[in-house]
Design a protein around this motif. Structure first.
Motif, PDB file in Angstrom:
ATOM      1  N   PRO A   1      -2.262 -15.170   2.638  1.00 28.01           N
ATOM      2  CA  PRO A   1      -3.298 -14.825   3.627  1.00 28.01           C
ATOM      3  C   PRO A   1      -2.817 -14.786   5.073  1.00 28.01           C
ATOM      4  O   PRO A   1      -3.369 -14.041   5.877  1.00 28.01           O
ATOM      5  N   GLU A   2      -1.791 -15.519   5.404  1.00 26.94           N
ATOM      6  CA  GLU A   2      -1.298 -15.494   6.787  1.00 26.94           C
ATOM      7  C   GLU A   2      -0.538 -14.207   7.120  1.00 26.94           C
ATOM      8  O   GLU A   2      -0.220 -13.953   8.274  1.00 26.94           O
ATOM      9  N   ARG A   3      -0.285 -13.354   6.094  1.00 23.59           N
ATOM     10  CA  ARG A   3       0.434 -12.097   6.335  1.00 23.59           C
ATOM     11  C   ARG A   3      -0.502 -10.877   6.339  1.00 23.59           C
ATOM     12  O   ARG A   3      -0.034  -9.755   6.385  1.00 23.59           O
ATOM     13  N   TRP A   4      -1.812 -11.110   6.272  1.00 23.70           N
ATOM     14  CA  TRP A   4      -2.778 -10.031   6.401  1.00 23.70           C
ATOM     15  C   TRP A   4      -3.997 -10.548   7.158  1.00 23.70           C
ATOM     16  O   TRP A   4      -4.227 -11.743   7.227  1.00 23.70           O
ATOM     17  N   GLN A   5      -4.749  -9.628   7.742  1.00 27.44           N
ATOM     18  CA  GLN A   5      -5.933 -10.006   8.492  1.00 27.44           C
ATOM     19  C   GLN A   5      -7.045  -8.999   8.236  1.00 27.44           C
ATOM     20  O   GLN A   5      -6.826  -7.792   8.325  1.00 27.44           O
ATOM     21  N   LEU A   6      -8.235  -9.495   7.921  1.00 28.59           N
ATOM     22  CA  LEU A   6      -9.400  -8.654   7.702  1.00 28.59           C
ATOM     23  C   LEU A   6     -10.153  -8.511   9.022  1.00 28.59           C
ATOM     24  O   LEU A   6     -10.492  -9.500   9.670  1.00 28.59           O
ATOM     25  N   VAL A   7     -10.381  -7.265   9.429  1.00 34.02           N
ATOM     26  CA  VAL A   7     -11.177  -6.974  10.618  1.00 34.02           C
ATOM     27  C   VAL A   7     -12.260  -5.993  10.185  1.00 34.02           C
ATOM     28  O   VAL A   7     -11.980  -4.809   9.958  1.00 34.02           O
ATOM     29  N   ARG A   8     -13.485  -6.496  10.002  1.00 35.88           N
ATOM     30  CA  ARG A   8     -14.629  -5.753   9.473  1.00 35.88           C
ATOM     31  C   ARG A   8     -14.293  -5.137   8.121  1.00 35.88           C
ATOM     32  O   ARG A   8     -14.239  -5.842   7.138  1.00 35.88           O
ATOM     33  N   ASP A   9     -14.048  -3.826   8.045  1.00 31.42           N
ATOM     34  CA  ASP A   9     -13.746  -3.197   6.752  1.00 31.42           C
ATOM     35  C   ASP A   9     -12.311  -2.688   6.702  1.00 31.42           C
ATOM     36  O   ASP A   9     -11.978  -1.856   5.878  1.00 31.42           O
ATOM     37  N   ARG A  10     -11.481  -3.200   7.604  1.00 34.96           N
ATOM     38  CA  ARG A  10     -10.068  -2.791   7.631  1.00 34.96           C
ATOM     39  C   ARG A  10      -9.185  -4.019   7.478  1.00 34.96           C
ATOM     40  O   ARG A  10      -9.530  -5.112   7.911  1.00 34.96           O
ATOM     41  N   LEU A  11      -8.041  -3.785   6.860  1.00 34.98           N
ATOM     42  CA  LEU A  11      -7.101  -4.867   6.599  1.00 34.98           C
ATOM     43  C   LEU A  11      -5.780  -4.546   7.275  1.00 34.98           C
ATOM     44  O   LEU A  11      -5.228  -3.461   7.071  1.00 34.98           O
ATOM     45  N   ALA A  12      -5.304  -5.464   8.103  1.00 34.27           N
ATOM     46  CA  ALA A  12      -3.995  -5.314   8.743  1.00 34.27           C
ATOM     47  C   ALA A  12      -2.963  -5.956   7.825  1.00 34.27           C
ATOM     48  O   ALA A  12      -3.137  -7.096   7.386  1.00 34.27           O
ATOM     49  N   VAL A  13      -1.916  -5.196   7.515  1.00 34.35           N
ATOM     50  CA  VAL A  13      -0.839  -5.703   6.668  1.00 34.35           C
ATOM     51  C   VAL A  13       0.488  -5.564   7.400  1.00 34.35           C
ATOM     52  O   VAL A  13       0.593  -4.811   8.369  1.00 34.35           O
ATOM     53  N   VAL A  14       1.491  -6.297   6.913  1.00 34.37           N
ATOM     54  CA  VAL A  14       2.763  -6.371   7.630  1.00 34.37           C
ATOM     55  C   VAL A  14       3.562  -5.074   7.596  1.00 34.37           C
ATOM     56  O   VAL A  14       4.091  -4.633   8.600  1.00 34.37           O
ATOM     57  N   ASP A  15       3.645  -4.414   6.447  1.00 32.75           N
ATOM     58  CA  ASP A  15       4.424  -3.172   6.399  1.00 32.75           C
ATOM     59  C   ASP A  15       3.623  -2.040   5.767  1.00 32.75           C
ATOM     60  O   ASP A  15       2.485  -2.233   5.376  1.00 32.75           O
ATOM     61  N   ASP A  16       4.222  -0.874   5.700  1.00 31.82           N
ATOM     62  CA  ASP A  16       3.514   0.318   5.236  1.00 31.82           C
ATOM     63  C   ASP A  16       3.665   0.599   3.739  1.00 31.82           C
ATOM     64  O   ASP A  16       3.462   1.714   3.293  1.00 31.82           O
ATOM     65  N   GLN A  17       3.984  -0.413   2.975  1.00 31.31           N
ATOM     66  CA  GLN A  17       4.078  -0.270   1.523  1.00 31.31           C
ATOM     67  C   GLN A  17       2.659  -0.362   0.932  1.00 31.31           C
ATOM     68  O   GLN A  17       1.798  -1.063   1.472  1.00 31.31           O
ATOM     69  N   ALA A  18       2.412   0.349  -0.163  1.00 32.70           N
ATOM     70  CA  ALA A  18       1.089   0.345  -0.799  1.00 32.70           C
ATOM     71  C   ALA A  18       0.624  -1.081  -1.086  1.00 32.70           C
ATOM     72  O   ALA A  18       1.422  -1.947  -1.435  1.00 32.70           O
ATOM     73  N   VAL A  19      -0.686  -1.308  -0.918  1.00 30.44           N
ATOM     74  CA  VAL A  19      -1.269  -2.618  -1.200  1.00 30.44           C
ATOM     75  C   VAL A  19      -2.408  -2.461  -2.197  1.00 30.44           C
ATOM     76  O   VAL A  19      -3.106  -1.451  -2.206  1.00 30.44           O
ATOM     77  N   THR A  20      -2.557  -3.458  -3.040  1.00 25.55           N
ATOM     78  CA  THR A  20      -3.705  -3.525  -3.930  1.00 25.55           C
ATOM     79  C   THR A  20      -4.556  -4.689  -3.456  1.00 25.55           C
ATOM     80  O   THR A  20      -4.085  -5.829  -3.399  1.00 25.55           O
TER      81      THR A  20
END
Length: 177
Positions: A84-103
């Motif tokens: 959880p410390e490597r992603w952040q939820l902001v309303r309906d968007r998720l910030a992730v560390v790199d541009d690799q696909a996420v599930t």
């Protein structure tokens, strides 16, 4: 997963100013179909649920498709659980560390169906029940009834689409690799 109708037979009876037992047997089916039409137009489930989606970040962000987002249960990237410390939820968007696909597995939806969505479902169901034979016009003796084009078939009127427009994403970004 089959989703429940967005309105009940009792709500439809109240909307059409009838008693529930005055509605045709197929009223529940009409509500199921009307709900599916509304969900397809809005591209939203509306009901509370949990979904998983594989998404491709753009500049480190992914937009979760079902809203409102209540919580995120897990994020996987490259088959690995992302802490959880490597992603952040902001309303309906998720910030992730790199541009690799996420599930992302997340909980979304409304506790109760929004009023404008409920109005569209009930109006559509009422139109189908009022004109089940999809007649354009009918006459009996000196009495003639003409139905508007919006009352023909299980389709949404432009005003219905306008009400649902706020629930659709305004833009979609597709990155080709």
């Amino acid at each position: 997963m089959e989703l429940p109708a967005l309105a009940t037979v009792d709500q439809l009876a109240a909307w059409t100013q009838r008693e529930p037992d005055e509605l045709p047997e197929g009223a529940a089916l009409v509500l199921d179909v009307a709900s599916a039409v509304v969900r397809r137009e809005a591209r939203q489930n509306f009901t509370r649920g949990t979904s998983s989606a594989t998404l491709y970040p753009d500049a480190g962000w992914v937009a979760l498709p079902q809203r409102p987002v209540i919580s995120v249960q897990s994020v996987h990237q490259g088959g690995q659980l992302v802490p959880p410390e490597r992603w952040q939820l902001v309303r309906d968007r998720l910030a992730v560390v790199d541009d690799q696909a996420v599930t992302v597995t997340y909980t979304h939806g409304y506790a109760t169906v929004p009023g404008d969505v409920l109005a569209v479902v009930l109006t559509l169901a009422g139109r189908v029940l009022t004109n089940p034979s999809d007649l354009r016009q009918e006459s009996v003796g000196s009495v003639s009834v003409t139905y508007s084009a919006e009352t023909i078939g299980a389709s949404l009127a432009p005003a219905d689409r306008d009400l649902l427009a706020r629930y659709r994403r305004r833009v979609a970004v597709v990155r080709l690799r």
